[in-house]
Write an enzyme that holds these catalytic residues in place. Sequence first.
Site, PDB file in Angstrom:
ATOM      1  N   GLU A 119       1.210  -1.048  -0.009  1.00 29.66           N
ATOM      2  CA  GLU A 119       0.287  -0.142   0.092  1.00 29.66           C
ATOM      3  C   GLU A 119       1.029   0.873  -0.381  1.00 29.66           C
ATOM      4  O   GLU A 119       1.270   1.463   1.342  1.00 29.66           O
ATOM      5  CB  GLU A 119      -1.022  -0.127   0.860  1.00 29.66           C
ATOM      6  CG  GLU A 119      -1.835  -1.166   1.065  1.00 29.66           C
ATOM      7  CD  GLU A 119      -2.421  -1.369   2.727  1.00 29.66           C
ATOM      8  OE1 GLU A 119      -3.331  -1.888   2.061  1.00 29.66           O
ATOM      9  OE2 GLU A 119      -2.423  -0.868   3.755  1.00 29.66           O
ATOM     10  N   ASP A 150      -0.407  -0.151  10.366  1.00 29.74           N
ATOM     11  CA  ASP A 150       0.091  -1.420  11.119  1.00 29.74           C
ATOM     12  C   ASP A 150       1.349  -1.699  10.792  1.00 29.74           C
ATOM     13  O   ASP A 150       2.257  -2.754  11.127  1.00 29.74           O
ATOM     14  CB  ASP A 150      -1.261  -2.506  10.874  1.00 29.74           C
ATOM     15  CG  ASP A 150      -2.072  -2.426  11.343  1.00 29.74           C
ATOM     16  OD1 ASP A 150      -2.464  -1.851  12.531  1.00 29.74           O
ATOM     17  OD2 ASP A 150      -2.894  -3.035  11.912  1.00 29.74           O
ATOM     18  N   LYS A 286      -6.993  -6.096  10.577  1.00 28.81           N
ATOM     19  CA  LYS A 286      -7.791  -4.821  10.951  1.00 28.81           C
ATOM     20  C   LYS A 286      -9.135  -4.126  12.115  1.00 28.81           C
ATOM     21  O   LYS A 286      -8.766  -2.734  11.710  1.00 28.81           O
ATOM     22  CB  LYS A 286      -8.754  -4.540   9.321  1.00 28.81           C
ATOM     23  CG  LYS A 286      -9.392  -2.859   9.462  1.00 28.81           C
ATOM     24  CD  LYS A 286      -9.883  -3.249   7.703  1.00 28.81           C
ATOM     25  CE  LYS A 286     -10.962  -1.866   8.235  1.00 28.81           C
ATOM     26  NZ  LYS A 286     -12.318  -1.877   6.775  1.00 28.81           N
ATOM     27  N   ASP A 310     -10.924   2.020   3.971  1.00 32.05           N
ATOM     28  CA  ASP A 310      -9.614   1.659   3.242  1.00 32.05           C
ATOM     29  C   ASP A 310      -8.504   2.947   3.111  1.00 32.05           C
ATOM     30  O   ASP A 310      -9.032   4.288   1.627  1.00 32.05           O
ATOM     31  CB  ASP A 310      -9.470   0.102   2.620  1.00 32.05           C
ATOM     32  CG  ASP A 310     -10.227  -0.322   3.450  1.00 32.05           C
ATOM     33  OD1 ASP A 310     -10.667  -0.591   3.941  1.00 32.05           O
ATOM     34  OD2 ASP A 310     -10.830  -1.437   2.485  1.00 32.05           O
ATOM     35  N   ASP A 475     -15.938  -7.358   8.797  1.00 32.23           N
ATOM     36  CA  ASP A 475     -16.420  -5.741   8.943  1.00 32.23           C
ATOM     37  C   ASP A 475     -17.625  -6.387   8.264  1.00 32.23           C
ATOM     38  O   ASP A 475     -19.369  -5.799   9.312  1.00 32.23           O
ATOM     39  CB  ASP A 475     -16.383  -5.515   7.014  1.00 32.23           C
ATOM     40  CG  ASP A 475     -15.942  -6.700   6.441  1.00 32.23           C
ATOM     41  OD1 ASP A 475     -15.915  -7.350   6.484  1.00 32.23           O
ATOM     42  OD2 ASP A 475     -16.107  -6.021   5.019  1.00 32.23           O
TER      43      ASP A 475
HETATM   44  O1  UPG Z   1      -3.098  -6.018   9.972  1.00 34.76           O
HETATM   45  C1  UPG Z   1      -4.074  -5.110   9.115  1.00 34.76           C
HETATM   46  C2  UPG Z   1      -4.854  -5.941   7.779  1.00 34.76           C
HETATM   47  C3  UPG Z   1      -5.148  -4.762   6.661  1.00 34.76           C
HETATM   48  N1  UPG Z   1      -5.575  -3.862   6.843  1.00 34.76           N
HETATM   49  C4  UPG Z   1      -6.172  -2.672   6.354  1.00 34.76           C
HETATM   50  O2  UPG Z   1      -7.400  -3.195   6.049  1.00 34.76           O
HETATM   51  C5  UPG Z   1      -7.897  -2.762   4.787  1.00 34.76           C
HETATM   52  C6  UPG Z   1      -8.538  -3.901   3.660  1.00 34.76           C
HETATM   53  O3  UPG Z   1      -7.607  -3.863   3.033  1.00 34.76           O
HETATM   54  P1  UPG Z   1      -7.161  -4.510   1.827  1.00 34.76           P
HETATM   55  O4  UPG Z   1      -6.482  -5.881   1.299  1.00 34.76           O
HETATM   56  O5  UPG Z   1      -7.827  -3.612   0.811  1.00 34.76           O
HETATM   57  O6  UPG Z   1      -8.232  -5.658   1.596  1.00 34.76           O
HETATM   58  P2  UPG Z   1     -10.080  -5.558   0.563  1.00 34.76           P
HETATM   59  O7  UPG Z   1     -10.357  -6.872   0.271  1.00 34.76           O
HETATM   60  O8  UPG Z   1      -9.417  -4.441  -0.318  1.00 34.76           O
HETATM   61  O9  UPG Z   1     -11.027  -5.085   1.389  1.00 34.76           O
HETATM   62  C7  UPG Z   1     -12.062  -5.580   2.032  1.00 34.76           C
HETATM   63  O10 UPG Z   1     -12.705  -6.356   3.190  1.00 34.76           O
HETATM   64  C8  UPG Z   1     -11.780  -6.544   4.043  1.00 34.76           C
HETATM   65  C9  UPG Z   1     -12.184  -7.685   4.615  1.00 34.76           C
HETATM   66  O11 UPG Z   1     -11.409  -8.806   4.327  1.00 34.76           O
HETATM   67  C10 UPG Z   1     -12.202  -5.305   5.073  1.00 34.76           C
HETATM   68  O12 UPG Z   1     -11.797  -5.034   5.875  1.00 34.76           O
HETATM   69  C11 UPG Z   1     -11.816  -3.714   4.220  1.00 34.76           C
HETATM   70  O13 UPG Z   1     -12.047  -2.450   4.421  1.00 34.76           O
HETATM   71  C12 UPG Z   1     -12.837  -3.866   2.349  1.00 34.76           C
HETATM   72  O14 UPG Z   1     -13.196  -3.380   1.707  1.00 34.76           O
HETATM   73  C13 UPG Z   1      -6.322  -2.245   4.448  1.00 34.76           C
HETATM   74  O15 UPG Z   1      -7.122  -0.585   4.602  1.00 34.76           O
HETATM   75  C14 UPG Z   1      -5.969  -2.287   5.235  1.00 34.76           C
HETATM   76  O16 UPG Z   1      -4.955  -1.513   5.076  1.00 34.76           O
HETATM   77  C15 UPG Z   1      -5.023  -3.617   8.478  1.00 34.76           C
HETATM   78  O17 UPG Z   1      -5.936  -2.152   8.547  1.00 34.76           O
HETATM   79  N2  UPG Z   1      -4.328  -4.425   9.235  1.00 34.76           N
HETATM   80 MN    MN Z   2      -8.515  -3.211  -0.210  1.00 31.73          MN
END
Ligand code: UPG
Ligand code: MN
Length: 777
Positions: A119, A150, A286, A310, A475
């Site tokens: 990211e 994180d 998260k 996010d 979520d």
């Molecule tokens: O240990 C962690 C892991 C992830 N994140 C954050 O979680 C968000 C979502 O992560 P991402 O890899 O983008 O996952 P996505 O699959 O795109 O996200 C969707 O699915 C996730 C659940 O699997 C939700 O948490 C997200 O809000 C939703 O947008 C990002 O901002 C990460 O930075 C953290 O803050 N800490």
């Molecule tokens: Mn995402």
Amino acid sequence: MAACSTRGGGGGGGKKTRRMPQERVALGLGRRAAWRVAGVAVLLLLLALLARRAGGGGGGAVWRVAFVCEAWFTVLCLLNLNAKWSPVRFVTYPDNLDDRMDELPAVDMLVTTADPVLEPPLVTVNTVLSLLALDYPAAGERLACYVSDDGCSPATCYALREAASFATAWVPFCRRYGVAVRAPFLYFSSTPPELGPLDHKFLEDWTLMKDEYEKLARRIKETDERSLLLQHGGGEFAEFLNVERTNHPTIIKVLWDNSKSRIGEGFPHLVYVSREKRPMHRHHYKAGAMNVLMRVSAVMTNAPIVLNTDCDMFANNPKALLHAMCLLLGFHDEINSGFVQVPQRFYDALKDDPFGNHLECFFKRLVRGIQGLQGPFYAGTGCFHRRKAIYGVPPNCNNSSGSSCHKEVQTKFGNSEELKESTKPIISGDLSSTKPMADVSGRVDAAKEVSACNYEVGTCWGQEVGWVYGSLTEDILTGQRIHTKGWRSTLMETEPPAFMGSAPVGGPASLTQFKRWATGLFEIIVSRNNPVFSAMFERLQLRQCLGYLIVYGWPVRAPFELCYGLLGPYCLLTNQSFLPKASEDGFSIPFALFLSYNAYSFMEYKACGLSARAWWNNHRMQRIVSVSAWLLAVLTVLLKTLGLSETVFEVTSKEDKAGTPSNGDDGGGIDGATRPGRFTFDSSPVFIPVTALAMLNVVAIGVGAWRVAFRGADDPAVPVPGGAPGVGEFVCCGWLVLCFSPFVRGLVGKGSHGIPWSVQLKASLVVSMFLVFCRRN
Ligand SMILES: O=c1ccn([C@@H]2O[C@H](COP(=O)(O)OP(=O)(O)O[C@H]3O[C@H](CO)[C@@H](O)[C@H](O)[C@H]3O)[C@@H](O)[C@H]2O)c(=O)[nH]1
Ligand SMILES: [Mn+2]
């Protein structure tokens, strides 16, 4: 927890007659009826097929397997019918808030990032800048932005500090010219909008801003953590010296305190938070990060409304907050809007959704349907929460602040006096009475106390309070907890969309995301958080519970789709059938089912304004994902349940398209060695099952065709129940080969478009084993 009686009224809505800022629109009677008839028709055909199987006519093991799978598909069909029965949409009118501008509640905007490589800080910076520049009355006093890192990366912290100083020019620029897109990378990726002949000054400012943004982007991209620490060692970034990502104390930095360094009208506070991490401690990904941000923001600004996005989901509509207020304040009873979810949209979306992850039809058909029940699911990003609902308090309940409850508040929220104090106005539910605290910088110590990794021990955080632990899809689970307390939720659909993000591109990234989602969803089903319990014992409505089961049912599809997908090849290989023959009258049932189901889902895509190609891509990806990502997810969770492994949140890689704006090619065309829409592979085990199925179906069609051509030659006339395969089995195998066509091409493809030989080898082994199994039977 405190049980509260439900009283009407209350909440944030006023009693005077005012123009309503939102309007609930149901689908027209005619169209609603048409969808219902079509859905019921598909259901009846499925039931007819089941009845025929139950009444004999075929027989044998394959018919029984087919019966079980089709019974499951019928359950899914019923669940879908329930969810889509009465779709609803909300229209918002921010202009109707004009007379309440002074009463609009404060909003804390929470952003999470986890890894400076997957990211890139510039992506996060663009999201943060878009949030800082949102339109809101008295934005400087009422808004604050918190970023959780994180990754504990000095590069991210540095990038945000630079962003704060860029914002001192960017925010006034956006306000002065009513800029439409406030994520600078996107705004500057096209030529300046024409404002008229007199806008010499605008052009000058535009060029200056663009220049400044390019410098900012370059600075951010060129920093590496080591030189940052060397240069500034002992200085501003001293806290990052000698820290490990998984082992460090809390770092909190107030990067912009609007009450101290104010310019003009001001813009929101900006706070950087990297919560304490210790190797022996579970951090809950998260969900854990969000809970820390909730507490930090509570002791600093304590806004009654919390926006969560996010790091890659920038605000794309400057009035996003105002639209959200239409839904949060626009009902007479707070119960109606526990949270307001924005459908996820993607700014760099590839044409026709080749990886089936744009979710457009999902939001427009399924989620609007659910909105006719208790309300949309919480989707993790682009969501406006009431802090009260996040704190696990039921709607219209405000009695937890009495002194007798002091002990209870402590066990719920933990030991911090500041935090306990801050919950009082929140639980009372009066949105306007909660005045944000002025001195953000003076609250850093209190904020550090609540970000410690053992703060939650012995409290309700992660269960009754905050984001719920125990699932990788924290979520939807957290949203379910809110619905379980009796709240409703709404979907905020605006033009232009309020937030835009990036969707993963390519086979490995998409399947990893699907796998994580399915893992999280399956974790919920096999836990005490299963919504059926909430419907039985709490306030989750039965039909809403059935709605949740559709999504939780995604991974459960895997074993059924796998078995059903194996029936065709098995029958062709062993000279049997699992469907009626074309000559029998029963044939019309599966034939009509095949046509009507596909016509129905095709019409859904058309109704959402999507192309035929998008429908096909999604259909195809659903078949692929079911027998790859879903399947592996089920296995992972089973292993976890047996205590053999842990589930891990694999962060999606966000392509850095936010770099210095490209000159010339401003159509947003993505170039590069791999063609973006085409499926790519790596050696992950997730690719093995589909590769094997693709091979198997091709082989089966070959064997079946050979047998038809030389029929009777040497076939022992085994009296198989149901008889030899017919057109149905061939169509099934052919359809699957079409669905798996990216894999069929991958067998001969080159580079990342080809399936690695190790995967092909393992898949061939699986196929051989299946062939041996077929010979034995
Ligand atoms: O240990 C962690 C892991 C992830 N994140 C954050 O979680 C968000 C979502 O992560 P991402 O890899 O983008 O996952 P996505 O699959 O795109 O996200 C969707 O699915 C996730 C659940 O699997 C939700 O948490 C997200 O809000 C939703 O947008 C990002 O901002 C990460 O930075 C953290 O803050 N800490
Ligand atoms: Mn995402």
